[in-house]
Scaffold this motif. Structure first.
Motif, PDB file in Angstrom:
ATOM      1  N   ARG A 184      43.089  44.288  36.068  1.00 54.66           N
ATOM      2  CA  ARG A 184      43.416  45.246  37.141  1.00 54.66           C
ATOM      3  C   ARG A 184      42.284  46.247  37.352  1.00 54.66           C
ATOM      4  NH1 ARG A 184      48.412  45.410  34.333  1.00 54.66           N
ATOM      5  NH2 ARG A 184      50.035  44.186  35.397  1.00 54.66           N
ATOM      6  N   GLU A 233      48.992  38.801  42.051  1.00 56.34           N
ATOM      7  CA  GLU A 233      50.035  39.054  43.044  1.00 56.34           C
ATOM      8  C   GLU A 233      50.360  40.536  43.147  1.00 56.34           C
ATOM      9  OE1 GLU A 233      52.718  38.626  46.016  1.00 56.34           O
ATOM     10  OE2 GLU A 233      51.278  37.141  45.252  1.00 56.34           O
ATOM     11  N   SER A 234      50.400  41.241  42.022  1.00 58.93           N
ATOM     12  CA  SER A 234      50.683  42.682  42.063  1.00 58.93           C
ATOM     13  C   SER A 234      49.562  43.446  42.758  1.00 58.93           C
ATOM     14  CB  SER A 234      50.906  43.214  40.649  1.00 58.93           C
ATOM     15  OG  SER A 234      49.698  43.239  39.907  1.00 58.93           O
ATOM     16  N   ARG A 236      47.670  42.221  45.132  1.00 54.59           N
ATOM     17  CA  ARG A 236      47.825  41.942  46.568  1.00 54.59           C
ATOM     18  C   ARG A 236      48.851  42.878  47.178  1.00 54.59           C
ATOM     19  NH1 ARG A 236      46.979  36.182  45.648  1.00 54.59           N
ATOM     20  NH2 ARG A 236      49.217  35.910  45.264  1.00 54.59           N
ATOM     21  N   LYS A 237      49.936  43.150  46.463  1.00 55.44           N
ATOM     22  CA  LYS A 237      50.961  44.051  46.969  1.00 55.44           C
ATOM     23  C   LYS A 237      50.445  45.473  47.102  1.00 55.44           C
ATOM     24  CE  LYS A 237      54.878  41.331  45.292  1.00 55.44           C
ATOM     25  NZ  LYS A 237      56.030  41.250  44.336  1.00 55.44           N
ATOM     26  N   GLU A 238      49.412  45.815  46.300  1.00 54.32           N
ATOM     27  CA  GLU A 238      48.794  47.133  46.411  1.00 54.32           C
ATOM     28  C   GLU A 238      47.830  47.212  47.595  1.00 54.32           C
ATOM     29  OE1 GLU A 238      46.926  48.514  42.831  1.00 54.32           O
ATOM     30  OE2 GLU A 238      48.530  47.738  41.555  1.00 54.32           O
ATOM     31  N   GLY A 239      47.555  46.073  48.207  1.00 54.09           N
ATOM     32  CA  GLY A 239      46.678  46.058  49.370  1.00 54.09           C
ATOM     33  C   GLY A 239      45.311  45.460  49.143  1.00 54.09           C
ATOM     34  N   TYR A 240      45.025  44.982  47.932  1.00 54.41           N
ATOM     35  CA  TYR A 240      43.731  44.364  47.658  1.00 54.41           C
ATOM     36  C   TYR A 240      43.698  42.937  48.204  1.00 54.41           C
ATOM     37  CZ  TYR A 240      42.845  48.281  44.520  1.00 54.41           C
ATOM     38  OH  TYR A 240      42.652  49.528  44.001  1.00 54.41           O
ATOM     39  N   THR A 243      42.537  36.805  45.593  1.00 54.03           N
ATOM     40  CA  THR A 243      43.161  35.498  45.429  1.00 54.03           C
ATOM     41  C   THR A 243      42.898  34.984  44.022  1.00 54.03           C
ATOM     42  OG1 THR A 243      41.188  34.388  46.280  1.00 54.03           O
ATOM     43  CG2 THR A 243      42.920  34.906  47.865  1.00 54.03           C
TER      44      THR A 243
END
Length: 332
Positions: A184, A233-234, A236-240, A243
């Motif tokens: 992260r 996936e987490s 991506r949910k933060e906006g990053y 992949t």
């Protein structure tokens, strides 16, 4: 970049004066001249005999003098420098030059910092240097900043930018050191660095799997299934724009590189083998996360060829160009 587009010169530390750093600084100036003003900090006596140089008192002088010779901010060393023969007596001065360069860029008197190669063992034995390398020392000088190492080449198409999440540790230690928190943090620092210093509004990042074929559904390892995929996936949910995990062996051909702006790799060789294969001479080491821009050529002191004229300045030239580009992006 033309001279008029930069507000200040790039600062170049001398590195180990017994290595190829001094001669490469001269070759870089011969190639760049006034087109990219930079200042070399070191002992003028360590430069090759006959070097066309201009000793200056302040970095700003390089903005008008860069075309007339290598601009040098003199820094006295206690001993001479013989190519290929590291001298422990000079170790503390090498460290002091790095700190002086950092101070200049932190004050805004330098646009960015480029560091010539050092030998960590020489600095440890000669001056008690307690850091694993440049990156950790620079983070210390910056007040303990959280940083990541990125190797980059913009001489290949598409550009290749790789970040090893774990760096100089044994391969057997990687599965323990490569943790969800580290992944992260690495993604966040890399994304911010590419946005701030490379002008990428929402950088696309690709995360490599730890295992062959990204674990192949658990047949070759389970880290991808158990936590790497969940971390991606987490994020991506933060906006990053991230992949993965992706199979490392298919991430670095041109079509694959076109789908991302930076690759996050689990360990050192996973990241460095592809970039050194694609651009061995021109790769640049970049430290992301610092409050100033830092680049470095992606090679060592090369004692074996120091003083012979064989060393290529390609990586140093790329490092200086990238430093100026990053510095202008950050200031702009």
């Amino acid at each position: 970049m033309s001279r008029s587009t930069a507000e200040a010169p790039v600062i170049l530390s001398c590195g180990d004066p017994a290595g190829v750093g001094p001669e490469l600084a001269v070759k870089a100036w011969e190639a760049l001249g006034a087109a990219l003003p930079f200042v070399w900090i070191g002992d003028p006596a360590h430069l090759p005999r006959g070097t066309k140089m201009r000793e200056i008192d302040h970095p700003a002088e390089a903005m008008t003098q860069a075309g007339n010779g290598l601009c040098v901010l003199p820094h006295a060393f206690p001993s001479a420098a013989l190519p290929g023969e590291p001298n422990l007596e000079n170790a503390q001065a090498v460290i002091d030059v790095i700190a002086r360069g950092v101070a200049l860029v932190m004050r805004g008197e330098g646009l960015a910092l480029t560091t010539a190669p050092i030998n960590k063992r020489v600095l440890k034995d000669g001056a008690g240097f307690s850091f694993p390398g440049h990156t950790e020392y620079l983070a210390h000088l910056a007040g303990g900043a959280k940083v990541v190492m990125m190797l980059a080449s913009e001489r290949v198409t598409p550009p290749c930018r790789v970040v090893p999440a774990t760096i100089h540790i044994a391969l057997r230690d990687v599965p323990t050191a490569f943790t969800p928190d580290l992944l992260r943090e690495t993604v966040r620092i890399t994304s911010e660095g590419l946005r701030r210093d490379f002008g990428l509004e929402n950088p696309r990042l690709a995360v490599a799997g730890l295992n062959p074929h990204a674990g192949e559904g658990g047949a070759m390892g389970r880290e991808e299934m158990e936590w790497i995929g969940a971390v991606v996936e987490s994020l991506r949910k933060e906006g990053y724009a991230v992949t993965g995990p992706l199979p490392p062996d298919t991430m670095f051909h041109p079509a694959a590189r076109a789908r991302y702006d930076g690759a996050i790799c689990a360990y050192h060789d996973q990241a460095l083998i592809p970039i050194k294969t694609l651009d061995f001479d021109g790769g640049v080491n970049v430290t992301l996360g610092l409050p100033f821009v830092r680049t470095s050529p992606d090679h060592g002191t090369a004692y074996d060829i120091a003083g012979t004229g064989k060393a290529s300045p390609a990586s140093l030239i790329s490092a200086l160009k990238m430093a100026q580009k990053m510095g202008l992006a950050r200031r702009g």
